[in-house]
Enzyme design. Structure first.
Site, PDB file in Angstrom:
ATOM      1  N   GLY A  53       0.843  -1.188   0.000  1.00  0.00           N
ATOM      2  CA  GLY A  53       0.000   0.000   0.000  1.00  0.00           C
ATOM      3  C   GLY A  53       0.883   1.243   0.000  1.00  0.00           C
ATOM      4  CB  SER A 120       4.405  -3.233  -3.142  1.00  0.00           C
ATOM      5  OG  SER A 120       3.891  -2.103  -3.787  1.00  0.00           O
ATOM      6  CD1 TRP A 121       3.663  -0.019   2.952  1.00  0.00           C
ATOM      7  CD2 TRP A 121       5.004   1.685   2.409  1.00  0.00           C
ATOM      8  NE1 TRP A 121       4.003   0.627   4.115  1.00  0.00           N
ATOM      9  CE2 TRP A 121       4.825   1.675   3.807  1.00  0.00           C
ATOM     10  CE3 TRP A 121       5.818   2.662   1.838  1.00  0.00           C
ATOM     11  CZ2 TRP A 121       5.420   2.620   4.652  1.00  0.00           C
ATOM     12  CZ3 TRP A 121       6.417   3.594   2.674  1.00  0.00           C
ATOM     13  CH2 TRP A 121       6.219   3.571   4.058  1.00  0.00           C
ATOM     14  CG  ASP A 276       6.197  -3.990 -10.557  1.00  0.00           C
ATOM     15  OD1 ASP A 276       5.268  -3.170 -10.636  1.00  0.00           O
ATOM     16  OD2 ASP A 276       6.609  -4.468  -9.468  1.00  0.00           O
ATOM     17  CG  HIS A 304       3.274  -4.460  -8.228  1.00  0.00           C
ATOM     18  ND1 HIS A 304       4.499  -3.998  -7.791  1.00  0.00           N
ATOM     19  CD2 HIS A 304       2.405  -4.219  -7.203  1.00  0.00           C
ATOM     20  CE1 HIS A 304       4.388  -3.501  -6.572  1.00  0.00           C
ATOM     21  NE2 HIS A 304       3.121  -3.623  -6.194  1.00  0.00           N
TER      22      HIS A 304
END
Length: 333
Positions: A53, A120-121, A276, A304
């Site tokens: 996120g 990701s985050w 991605d 991703h």
């Protein structure tokens, strides 16, 4: 970097679903309380899962990357996300608050040190946490590298990814009046913090859907439908936008790259999908160049999402490697 040349002895399949054996809520400030859970082996080797996120929260499928007979699997929802409260709250919600929360959770669960897993985050947060507390981290697995640099945010929110997904981009673009389209993060920030609840929800759904439509190499309709949820979208969009507007609360654009020396000695695997669109490979490549000691895996036919087959296989395989090292001290595969 060829992800297809692993030893056949290593498992590359997701593990069967397991249920938590304990869960609870940890108050980390006067305002925020975090949901946490433990599954797998209560006496096993601890690994903490850092979700993406920011604002996405965890899901039961996150447990399946880890051998439940070997690992003690710790999941938690970051501030404002998932089951944590208050929902979608932006106050006292920064990268460094989350780094502090991870330490509070480790201490609360009486864990001396642990393996860190983030995508990701979650890769951003894993790097920030590990660089702050390298003595508490035994190994790092990163996926879909996001260093929260200006060029990464510009790629996704100012037209880069739009060149590949114009059909997904136009609804995101068209929600904003033409005279505000010079900075979409700022324009959405106004609407995600609107006093009009309908505007806030609509902005959240459009923001969230844009990302979900670009998260897989082949668009995943089930994943995209998550954006229809008011609750999920509000946390996801508001918290993401808050972090991106504030440049991740990092002291400089290259902060995470500049501090690689603090964690260079920690066994690490980096997994990146070649195509991605959310976190393009330039960031994983820059991290690889700064940190050649870390094992670097490029999945040639993936985007991703951690749930794409090739990426999931590499993530499971990385955990299996770490398991072998912890069991035998042998780093070979």
């Amino acid at each position: 970097m060829d992800s297809r040349k692993e030893s056949p002895e290593l498992n590359r399949n997701l593990y069967a679903a397991v249920e938590p054996y304990s869960s609870g809520f940890l108050r980390v400030s006067d305002l925020h309380t975090l949901y946490w859970e433990q599954s797998g082996n209560p006496s096993g080797y601890p690994v903490v899962f850092l979700h993406g996120g920011p604002g996405a929260g965890t899901s039961p499928s996150n447990r399946k990357f880890f051998d439940p007979e070997f690992y003690k699997i710790i999941l938690f929802d970051q501030r404002g996300a998932g089951k944590s409260t208050p929902h979608a709250c932006l106050e006292e919600n920064t990268t460094w608050d989350l780094v502090s929360d991870i330490e509070k959770l480790r201490e609360h669960l009486n864990i001396p040190e642990w393996q860190v897993f983030g995508g990701s985050w979650g890769s951003t947060l894993a790097l920030a946490y590990s660089q702050s507390h390298p003595d508490k981290v035994t190994g790092i697995i990163l996926r879909g590298i996001f260093l929260l640099r200006k060029k990464e945010l510009d790629w996704f929110y100012e037209g880069g990814a739009a060149a590949i997904y114009p059909d997904a981009w136009e609804p995101f673009r068209d929600f904003i009046p033409e005279d505000e389209r010079y900075n979409f993060i700022n324009a959405y920030r106004k609407r995600l913090n609107s006093s009009d609840a309908n505007v806030k929800v609509m902005a959240a759904k459009i923001w969230t859907t844009w990302e979900l439509m670009t998260a897989h190499l082949i668009q995943n309709e089930e994943n995209i439908k998550r954006g229809e949820s008011d609750s999920f979208s509000l946390a996801f969009a508001r918290i993401e936008n808050h972090y991106f507007f504030n440049k991740g609360f990092l002291p400089s654009d290259s902060y995470l790259l500049d501090n690689v020396d603090k964690i260079r000695h920690i066994k690490t695997v980096i997994v990146q999908g070649r195509y991605d669109m959310c976190c393009p490979m330039m960031s994983a490549w820059d991290l690889h160049k700064a940190w050649p000691e870390a094992e670097f895996k490029v999945v040639p036919d993936a985007g991703h999402s951690a749930n794409e087959a090739g990426i999931a296989a590499e993530l499971v395989c990385a955990n299996e490697k770490f398991k072998n090292i912890l069991k035998t001290g042998d780093a070979s595969c």
